[in-house]
Design an enzyme around this catalytic site. Structure first.
Site, mmCIF file in Angstrom:
data_model
loop_
_atom_site.group_PDB
_atom_site.id
_atom_site.type_symbol
_atom_site.label_atom_id
_atom_site.label_comp_id
_atom_site.label_asym_id
_atom_site.label_seq_id
_atom_site.Cartn_x
_atom_site.Cartn_y
_atom_site.Cartn_z
ATOM 1 N N ASP A 45 0.813 -1.322 -0.115
ATOM 2 C CA ASP A 45 0.001 0.066 -0.050
ATOM 3 C C ASP A 45 0.755 1.258 0.016
ATOM 4 O O ASP A 45 0.350 2.192 -0.529
ATOM 5 C CB ASP A 45 -0.897 0.058 1.259
ATOM 6 C CG ASP A 45 -2.211 -0.742 1.052
ATOM 7 O OD1 ASP A 45 -2.373 -1.230 -0.035
ATOM 8 O OD2 ASP A 45 -2.992 -1.207 2.017
ATOM 9 N N TYR A 162 -5.122 4.972 10.071
ATOM 10 C CA TYR A 162 -4.774 5.690 11.238
ATOM 11 C C TYR A 162 -6.189 6.069 11.919
ATOM 12 O O TYR A 162 -6.101 5.941 13.124
ATOM 13 C CB TYR A 162 -3.930 6.703 10.862
ATOM 14 C CG TYR A 162 -3.467 7.792 12.211
ATOM 15 C CD1 TYR A 162 -3.090 7.045 13.354
ATOM 16 C CD2 TYR A 162 -3.375 9.078 12.107
ATOM 17 C CE1 TYR A 162 -2.847 7.795 14.497
ATOM 18 C CE2 TYR A 162 -2.794 9.780 13.104
ATOM 19 C CZ TYR A 162 -2.514 9.157 14.430
ATOM 20 O OH TYR A 162 -1.975 9.777 15.444
ATOM 21 N N GLN A 222 1.452 9.755 3.175
ATOM 22 C CA GLN A 222 3.003 9.545 3.557
ATOM 23 C C GLN A 222 3.673 11.071 4.011
ATOM 24 O O GLN A 222 4.815 11.146 4.130
ATOM 25 C CB GLN A 222 3.686 8.704 2.781
ATOM 26 C CG GLN A 222 3.038 7.330 2.809
ATOM 27 C CD GLN A 222 3.707 6.415 1.679
ATOM 28 O OE1 GLN A 222 3.664 7.032 0.595
ATOM 29 N NE2 GLN A 222 3.972 5.143 1.870
#
Length: 267
Positions: A45, A162, A222
């Site tokens: 991912d 998250y 990210q």
């Protein structure tokens, strides 16, 4: 058809990537890393997220295909030993696809500059040290004054990442919505937040205004925005979507079940 191979640097991924390139040439398909029709990611991912941001300006014309060379991912439908089957699907492609919602992020900095980011999974705003104090607005109406570590805003597919670890709900990928979950909020007799995740519809938006602009940290998937004074961040469902080639795209709830519960078909 023009195809780009986007691989992580691991040995296993490199072997799969090399095999793909050789078989694509043998099928007389075209390799094109500039303006591809299909982007095949090899890794997991994280690799797909990197490819998504690399090609974010071409999302309307690109379909993604994910091969995982490690653990099962939410965006990767193929295993490293299924190269031949994937090549056959590419050779018989008829444009089939499935799409998922994305998150628009509009940042206003302390110097007046503005920036737009786009997230596949989620964005967060946190205080680097101490407690973050921020006014939270929904459709420009003050909703609450937040005190805590920060806030996480996720897409439906990103709700398994998250967001889930902060106590947020897992949203169906069929929903066109975003979710806001609290990260270690402070709730007592003096300070009070809602204390639960909220789901925002397509015609609504959330604006977060930190009371102190310094020492705030923004993340987008990210990527990280740090060492910049942030006046406000607005989140809403994007008009853009990510498209996957639906050769055998795994159903969302099947992914959730297999990843978190361990249930496989016919168990």
């Amino acid at each position: 058809m023009k195809i780009s191979i986007f691989s992580n640097p691991g040995d296993a991924s490199k072997q799969v990537s090399d095999a793909l390139k050789a078989k694509i040439k043998a099928e007389k398909l075209t390799l094109d890393d500039e303006h591809p029709d299909i982007v095949i990611t090899v890794g997991g991912d994280g690799t797909l997220l990197t490819a998504f941001h690399h090609f974010r300006d071409q999302l309307a014309t690109i379909r993604f295909v994910g091969i995982h060379t490690g653990h099962l991912g939410f965006y990767t439908d193929w295993r490293d030993y299924e190269v031949d089957e994937l090549i056959d699907s590419l050779a018989h492609d008829n444009g089939q696809s499935v799409s998922y919602p994305l998150l628009d992020i509009f940042i206003k900095y302390g110097n007046g500059q503005k920036e737009r980011l786009l997230a596949l999974n989620e964005a967060t705003i946190k205080k680097v040290t101490g407690t973050m104090l921020a006014n939270v607005y929904i459709k420009d109406q003050l909703f609450e004054v937040f005190r805590g570590d920060g806030l996480c805003v996720s897409t439906p597919t990103g709700s398994t990442a998250y967001n889930k670890s902060t106590g947020g709900a897992v949203l169906s990928s069929e929903l066109k919505a975003i979710q806001v979950s609290e990260i270690a909020s402070i709730n007592n007799r003096v300070f009070r937040t809602l204390g639960s995740p909220i789901v925002i519809s397509p015609n609504e938006w959330v604006r977060v205004e930190p009371v102190n602009s310094d020492e705030n940290l923004m993340t987008c998937d990210q990527m990280m925005v740090e060492n910049r004074l942030i006046d406000s961040v607005t989140f809403r469902i994007s008009k853009q979507r990510i498209n996957f080639a639906q050769y055998r795209h795994t159903q969302f709830w099947k992914r959730v079940s297999e990843s978190f519960i361990g249930v496989k078909p016919n168990d």
